[in-house]
Design a protein around this motif. Structure first.
Motif, PDB file in Angstrom:
ATOM      1  N   ILE A   1      -9.698  -1.146   1.324  1.00 33.11           N
ATOM      2  CA  ILE A   1      -8.485  -1.724   0.746  1.00 33.11           C
ATOM      3  C   ILE A   1      -7.946  -2.861   1.616  1.00 33.11           C
ATOM      4  O   ILE A   1      -7.402  -3.842   1.092  1.00 33.11           O
TER       5      ILE A   1
ATOM      6  N   ILE B   1       0.863  -1.184   0.000  1.00 33.52           N
ATOM      7  CA  ILE B   1       0.000   0.000   0.000  1.00 33.52           C
ATOM      8  C   ILE B   1       0.899   1.234   0.000  1.00 33.52           C
ATOM      9  O   ILE B   1       1.941   1.236   0.650  1.00 33.52           O
TER      10      ILE B   1
ATOM     11  N   SER C   1      -9.920  -5.994   0.847  1.00 30.56           N
ATOM     12  CA  SER C   1      -9.449  -6.549  -0.429  1.00 30.56           C
ATOM     13  C   SER C   1      -8.133  -7.294  -0.235  1.00 30.56           C
ATOM     14  O   SER C   1      -7.935  -8.393  -0.775  1.00 30.56           O
TER      15      SER C   1
ATOM     16  N   GLU D   1      -2.330  -1.628  -3.455  1.00 31.41           N
ATOM     17  CA  GLU D   1      -3.424  -0.707  -3.160  1.00 31.41           C
ATOM     18  C   GLU D   1      -2.874   0.687  -2.879  1.00 31.41           C
ATOM     19  O   GLU D   1      -1.695   0.866  -2.586  1.00 31.41           O
ATOM     20  N   TYR D   2      -3.775   1.675  -2.957  1.00 32.04           N
ATOM     21  CA  TYR D   2      -3.376   3.067  -2.796  1.00 32.04           C
ATOM     22  C   TYR D   2      -4.327   3.781  -1.843  1.00 32.04           C
ATOM     23  O   TYR D   2      -5.510   3.469  -1.777  1.00 32.04           O
ATOM     24  N   THR D   3      -3.799   4.771  -1.132  1.00 37.26           N
ATOM     25  CA  THR D   3      -4.610   5.639  -0.295  1.00 37.26           C
ATOM     26  C   THR D   3      -4.069   7.051  -0.460  1.00 37.26           C
ATOM     27  O   THR D   3      -3.413   7.359  -1.447  1.00 37.26           O
TER      28      THR D   3
ATOM     29  N   LYS E   1      -1.009  -8.041  -4.066  1.00 35.39           N
ATOM     30  CA  LYS E   1      -1.995  -6.961  -4.057  1.00 35.39           C
ATOM     31  C   LYS E   1      -1.264  -5.634  -3.978  1.00 35.39           C
ATOM     32  O   LYS E   1      -0.323  -5.473  -3.197  1.00 35.39           O
TER      33      LYS E   1
END
Length: 402
Positions: free
Chosen positions: A229, A188, A232, A217-219, A215
């Motif tokens: 996220i 992430i 997921s 993911e972004y924030t 995986k």
């Protein structure tokens, strides 16, 4: 980094007005830009750029205090340049860790005729600001900027006294694969220059070592809700979750991981390795892995005495980068002393030739302005405190020659 502010323009105006008022009281500038204090000493201004408000203010004030302590000591010592006694003055500015605000701060430093800049704290702020300093021949020494891009721009005025994110990412990935035996890893990042760059370097190093990113993911660096996220990621069943970003998001993130039953080990870098992170994450922080782009405090040759001075002066604990901003300021002043001048054109060549024994260790620069033989140290949070990871009886660290 972008932040939503109720009145950004008003804040900038108030900051500038307060700054100018402080300078009017401290020194009078003549038409050439030279200044004298009320005692008749020549005033040499050193800019300190940090986020002094917002979620990273604890980092910013810590870094600002490191500069102030170095300047206090230099003034107590008494420094003469070009045959004249000088008084160093810290000009502190709040860049809010925001790229646009950082360029405004940089222009204010130019207008204020600072002799040099210590900062900025974050890569996202430092990189755009560095162009303005380069255009105006103002040296800057970064004490916490870890993006490799900072010193890859071809500027002659940029220096860094800490290792970079490529070195951190490689060290963390190697530890994850070799020591933790993590093969399937979720990543992430907060989409900042620092966070995304670090996550990219980590992911590349994981795959190069035979691991798999299951995986990505972004924030953002202002988010507080990570449930979507993380849910997921939980479905991908990773062996490890890596976060490229800062403690303000990492704390709530790891709490929410545990809340949904995601018990996977959590890892970050220097943005997570702070005294604030365990306060934000509570008991859920236990066992977290992180790094610093430098030597462990216990391994810094001058940390014990510096720590005592810092606490006595500011009545608070060191957060992270105060030893580095202190050293950066001392390196800058030492270059001025060798050149006999605070004129950037005269002392910048001396900066490039730095060979300085600081609190944080030996400081020398390569041709890009990176520190030579940068070190990355790995830690784990145990009983609420960051502990250096041991391997074979020695600190688990990676020496990265520039």
């Amino acid at each position: 980094m972008q932040y939503v502010r109720l009145s950004l323009i008003a804040a900038a105006v108030l900051s500038l007005a307060a700054c100018n008022k402080s300078h009017d009281n401290a020194a009078a500038n003549d038409a050439s830009g030279a200044a004298t204090s009320s005692s008749g000493d020549v005033v040499v201004k050193i800019g300190a750029a940090n986020p002094l408000t917002g979620p990273f203010a604890h980092w910013g004030h810590d870094s600002d205090d490191g500069v102030k302590l170095a300047v206090q000591e230099a003034n107590a010592e008494g420094v003469t340049l070009d045959g004249k006694k000088v008084k160093f003055e810290v000009v502190s500015e709040d860049d809010q860790a925001d790229p646009k605000m950082a360029t405004q701060v940089a222009q204010r430093f130019v207008d204020d005729k600072v002799a040099g800049v210590i900062g900025h704290l974050t890569s996202g702020a430092a990189i755009p600001a560095s162009r303005i300093y380069s255009d105006n021949n103002i040296p800057m020494i970064a004490a916490s900027v870890t993006s490799p891009a900072f010193t890859q721009q071809g500027y002659k005025n940029t220096f860094r006294i800490i290792a970079n994110d490529q070195q951190q990412g490689q060290a963390l990935a190697k530890f994850a694969i070799d020591d933790l035996k993590a093969k399937n890893i979720a990543v992430i990042d907060d989409r900042t220059t620092y966070g995304q760059g670090l996550a990219d370097d980590f992911a590349k190093a994981v795959e190069a070592a035979g691991g798999k990113i299951v995986k990505r993911e972004y924030t953002t660096n202002s988010s507080t809700d990570f449930m979507a996220i993380l849910t997921s990621i939980k479905g991908a069943k990773p062996d490890l979750v890596f976060y490229g970003g800062m403690d303000a998001q990492a704390g709530p993130m790891v709490k929410q991981m545990r809340k949904i039953g995601l018990t996977t080990p959590f890892m970050g870098a220097d943005g997570v390795n702070t005294a604030e992170f365990p306060k934000l994450a509570g008991n859920d922080a236990e066992g977290t892995y992180a790094s610093t782009a430098g030597a462990a405090k216990e391994k810094m040759p001058g940390f014990a005495s510096f720590n005592d001075k810092f606490k006595a002066t500011f009545k608070t604990d060191i957060q992270a980068y105060a030893p580095y901003t202190y050293d950066a300021t001392r390196v800058m002043i030492a270059a001025m002393k060798r050149a006999g001048s605070a004129d950037p054109a005269k002392y910048m060549p001396e900066l490039a030739k730095t060979d300085f024994d600081g609190v944080t260790g030996k400081i020398q620069f390569d041709t890009k302005g990176d520190i030579k033989n940068g070190t990355v140290t790995l830690y784990q949070l145990k009983t609420g405190n960051w502990k250096v990871l041991e391997a074979g009886g020695a600190a688990k660290a990676a020496s990265a020659a520039s």
